[in-house]
Design a protein around this motif. Structure first.
Motif, mmCIF file in Angstrom:
data_model
loop_
_atom_site.group_PDB
_atom_site.id
_atom_site.type_symbol
_atom_site.label_atom_id
_atom_site.label_comp_id
_atom_site.label_asym_id
_atom_site.label_seq_id
_atom_site.Cartn_x
_atom_site.Cartn_y
_atom_site.Cartn_z
ATOM 1 N N SER A 77 0.833 -1.221 0.000
ATOM 2 C CA SER A 77 0.000 0.000 0.000
ATOM 3 C C SER A 77 0.860 1.261 0.000
ATOM 4 O O SER A 77 0.739 2.139 0.869
ATOM 5 C CB SER A 77 -0.933 -0.014 1.222
ATOM 6 O OG SER A 77 -1.773 -1.146 1.199
ATOM 7 N N GLU B 206 -7.246 1.069 0.600
ATOM 8 C CA GLU B 206 -8.314 1.266 1.582
ATOM 9 C C GLU B 206 -8.908 -0.066 2.015
ATOM 10 O O GLU B 206 -9.189 -0.297 3.197
ATOM 11 C CB GLU B 206 -9.408 2.175 1.007
ATOM 12 C CG GLU B 206 -8.974 3.622 0.770
ATOM 13 C CD GLU B 206 -8.112 3.786 -0.461
ATOM 14 O OE1 GLU B 206 -8.080 2.847 -1.309
ATOM 15 O OE2 GLU B 206 -7.445 4.837 -0.589
ATOM 16 N N GLN B 207 -9.097 -0.964 1.037
ATOM 17 C CA GLN B 207 -9.649 -2.281 1.355
ATOM 18 C C GLN B 207 -8.671 -3.109 2.190
ATOM 19 O O GLN B 207 -9.080 -3.843 3.098
ATOM 20 C CB GLN B 207 -9.999 -3.019 0.063
ATOM 21 C CG GLN B 207 -11.179 -2.404 -0.681
ATOM 22 C CD GLN B 207 -11.363 -2.999 -2.069
ATOM 23 O OE1 GLN B 207 -10.407 -3.444 -2.702
ATOM 24 N NE2 GLN B 207 -12.595 -3.016 -2.557
ATOM 25 N N ARG B 208 -7.391 -2.975 1.932
ATOM 26 C CA ARG B 208 -6.393 -3.688 2.721
ATOM 27 C C ARG B 208 -6.353 -3.145 4.151
ATOM 28 O O ARG B 208 -6.171 -3.898 5.104
ATOM 29 C CB ARG B 208 -5.009 -3.576 2.075
ATOM 30 C CG ARG B 208 -4.851 -4.420 0.811
ATOM 31 C CD ARG B 208 -3.519 -4.170 0.119
ATOM 32 N NE ARG B 208 -3.428 -4.917 -1.126
ATOM 33 C CZ ARG B 208 -2.822 -6.095 -1.271
ATOM 34 N NH1 ARG B 208 -2.248 -6.668 -0.233
ATOM 35 N NH2 ARG B 208 -2.785 -6.692 -2.441
ATOM 36 N N ALA B 209 -6.515 -1.834 4.279
ATOM 37 C CA ALA B 209 -6.505 -1.224 5.610
ATOM 38 C C ALA B 209 -7.682 -1.720 6.455
ATOM 39 O O ALA B 209 -7.599 -1.763 7.690
ATOM 40 C CB ALA B 209 -6.531 0.288 5.486
ATOM 41 N N ALA B 210 -8.777 -2.083 5.774
ATOM 42 C CA ALA B 210 -9.967 -2.551 6.488
ATOM 43 C C ALA B 210 -9.890 -4.038 6.855
ATOM 44 O O ALA B 210 -10.711 -4.539 7.625
ATOM 45 C CB ALA B 210 -11.214 -2.298 5.641
ATOM 46 N N MET B 211 -8.896 -4.761 6.317
ATOM 47 C CA MET B 211 -8.747 -6.186 6.629
ATOM 48 C C MET B 211 -8.252 -6.369 8.064
ATOM 49 O O MET B 211 -7.564 -5.509 8.621
ATOM 50 C CB MET B 211 -7.743 -6.839 5.664
ATOM 51 C CG MET B 211 -8.168 -6.934 4.226
ATOM 52 S SD MET B 211 -6.852 -7.713 3.219
ATOM 53 C CE MET B 211 -7.599 -7.655 1.586
ATOM 54 N N SER B 212 -8.566 -7.513 8.642
ATOM 55 C CA SER B 212 -7.990 -7.851 9.939
ATOM 56 C C SER B 212 -6.503 -8.138 9.759
ATOM 57 O O SER B 212 -6.042 -8.433 8.645
ATOM 58 C CB SER B 212 -8.673 -9.082 10.521
ATOM 59 O OG SER B 212 -8.385 -10.231 9.738
ATOM 60 N N GLN B 213 -5.730 -8.057 10.828
ATOM 61 C CA GLN B 213 -4.290 -8.271 10.743
ATOM 62 C C GLN B 213 -3.974 -9.661 10.207
ATOM 63 O O GLN B 213 -3.071 -9.834 9.381
ATOM 64 C CB GLN B 213 -3.657 -8.086 12.126
ATOM 65 C CG GLN B 213 -2.135 -8.126 12.142
ATOM 66 C CD GLN B 213 -1.521 -6.922 11.457
ATOM 67 O OE1 GLN B 213 -2.210 -5.957 11.134
ATOM 68 N NE2 GLN B 213 -0.223 -6.977 11.203
ATOM 69 N N THR C 69 -5.869 -11.598 8.221
ATOM 70 C CA THR C 69 -6.214 -11.686 6.805
ATOM 71 C C THR C 69 -5.194 -10.961 5.942
ATOM 72 O O THR C 69 -4.783 -11.463 4.887
ATOM 73 C CB THR C 69 -7.616 -11.093 6.557
ATOM 74 O OG1 THR C 69 -8.578 -11.781 7.363
ATOM 75 C CG2 THR C 69 -8.005 -11.211 5.092
ATOM 76 N N LEU C 70 -4.770 -9.784 6.403
ATOM 77 C CA LEU C 70 -3.792 -9.006 5.639
ATOM 78 C C LEU C 70 -2.469 -9.760 5.532
ATOM 79 O O LEU C 70 -1.879 -9.842 4.438
ATOM 80 C CB LEU C 70 -3.574 -7.645 6.291
ATOM 81 C CG LEU C 70 -2.542 -6.725 5.618
ATOM 82 C CD1 LEU C 70 -2.956 -6.424 4.171
ATOM 83 C CD2 LEU C 70 -2.364 -5.439 6.398
#
Length: 442
Positions: A61, A191-198, A200-201
């Motif tokens: 990101s 933005e979608q990656r920022a919304a993922m849980s740790q 999942t990311l």
């Protein structure tokens, strides 16, 4: 069988009556073929790395400027290792430089294994720097090595022929990236990656980075295999015809700086590599912006660009048998300026075709500049070759300029950088046409 092959390679360079004829000196076919395979091998690494700029931008990101540090690490290594490579060539010969370069590059490829598990951008940059450091030594050694394998009067054409195999590797590199790396990159936005849980990311990044790791590990093993094969062939290097003095140190540096054909050639090579890197690095950005397609589809356009480069590299080798390489260089650079400006104002399918066509314009530049700049250097050739490889730093610096312009404007406008690079290289082509040829090249 090995002993017979080795003796032929050792004795061939000193035979009389053959030095002025033919494409290669007698007995040099096998060493030449193995060396040509190195040109394809380092092309594979360079163009498999280009798509990583956009891959790492997505995975971590980042903005365009930050992800462009991939090219800074890669081409910065070329700059840092070129002078050490010249010392290696002076002490161990071109073959010694080729072997050390291949082993170091192989080590860099294997470093992608820990990088993929640590999942830190800086560790990937370290692995890329190590790989490119080896390729810097390899390229500093291989280019003049090829030129020394036959008569001086056709050295530039021989180098163009060897360099023609570089885009074969380049095409394979882009293909591997398109098939093995780009499809594994999750299309999620920052933005979608920022919304993922740790969890999942981390799982997503791990899958993406392991996809990056595989091809580079295989590449590292390929370099080590080439080192073993080349190490088994003995070649006695011919002494270089000299028009320069014998002194080294500061005297050598001043001779090189005062030689305008050489010093201007280093500048031209800087801008040539800058143009080449910028064109291929930001083809994906231009295509996705102009056509609204995915990175995977844009990757096919980059593949087409490399195919154009391959076809025109061989075409130019053929044309050089009939036309002056310097005039071809001037013609293609002028065309490059026009295509770059057209792509800036026509941001559609025609602009994409113009971007792809730019690969034809750069197809003969590197080896032609290289050969022209080294003409008549004699004993200074090994250090002159290092200066020309150091000019590859253009691939580390100019993408930062283009990415900055892109962040402020658009991918299309950023191609003004490429147009400016072509102007400088065209000026060198014009200079070599007007300047007298070195005595030893006559």
């Amino acid at each position: 069988m090995t002993a017979i092959r080795d003796s032929v390679a050792e004795e061939a360079p000193v035979r009389k009556g053959t030095s002025g004829r033919g494409f290669l000196y007698p007995g040099m076919v096998l060493p030449f073929c193995l060396l040509v395979s190195c040109f394809a091998a380092w092309g594979l690494a360079g163009n498999m790395t280009d798509p990583l700029v956009k891959v790492f931008r997505s995975v971590f990101s980042m903005n365009n400027f930050q992800s462009s540090l991939v090219q800074s690490a890669y081409y910065g290594a070329y700059f840092c290792l070129a002078i050490p490579a010249a010392f290696i060539n002076s002490r161990l010969g071109y073959k010694g430089g080729v072997l050390i370069g291949l082993v170091l590059a192989g080590t860099g490829g294997l470093l992608f294994i820990p990088a993929a598990y640590v999942m830190t951008y800086s560790v990937f940059l370290t692995a890329l720097f190590t790989l490119a450091a080896g390729l810097s030594i390899l390229e500093t050694s291989a280019n003049p090595f090829v030129m020394s394998m036959g008569p001086e009067h056709n050295a530039t054409r021989r180098l163009n022929f060897a360099q023609a195999f570089n885009p074969i590797g380049s095409n394979l590199g882009v293909l591997l990236a398109a098939l093995l790396i780009l499809p594994k990159v999750n299309p999620a936005t920052a933005e979608q990656r920022a919304a993922m849980s740790q969890e999942t990311l981390l799982a997503t990044q791990s899958e993406e980075l392991k996809a990056v790791m595989g091809p580079y590990v295989a590449l590292g093993l390929l370099y080590i295999l080439l080192a073993v094969m080349i190490g088994r062939v003995k070649v006695v290097e011919r002494p270089v015809e000299s028009t320069a003095g014998e002194s080294g140190g500061p005297g050598r540096l001043m001779r090189l700086l005062r030689n305008k054909r050489y010093s201007f050639g280093v500048v031209a090579q800087y801008f040539n590599v800058s143009a080449q890197t910028c064109i291929w690095t930001y083809t994906l950005h231009y295509v996705t912006d102009a056509l609204g397609v995915s990175d995977k589809i844009a990757g096919y356009w980059l593949q087409a660009s490399l195919i154009v480069f391959l076809v025109f590299r061989f075409l130019m080798v053929g044309l050089m048998g009939r036309y002056d390489a310097r005039k071809l260089l001037l013609l293609m650079c002028s065309l490059g300026v026009g295509l770059s400006l057209f792509a800036m104002v026509s941001v559609n399918i025609l602009g994409v075709l113009a971007i792809v066509s730019l690969s034809a314009c750069i197809s003969l530049l590197f080896p032609t500049i290289y050969g022209e700049a080294l003409l008549g250097l004699g004993e200074d050739t090994k250090y002159g070759a290092a200066g020309l490889v150091m000019a590859i730093i253009g691939g580390a610096t100019m993408p930062l300029v283009q990415s900055y312009i892109m962040d402020k404007t658009s991918p299309a406008v950023s191609y003004i950088t490429v147009a400016g690079c072509f102007v400088v290289v065209a000026a060198y082509g014009l200079y070599t046409l007007r300047a007298p040829r070195p005595v030893s090249a006559a």
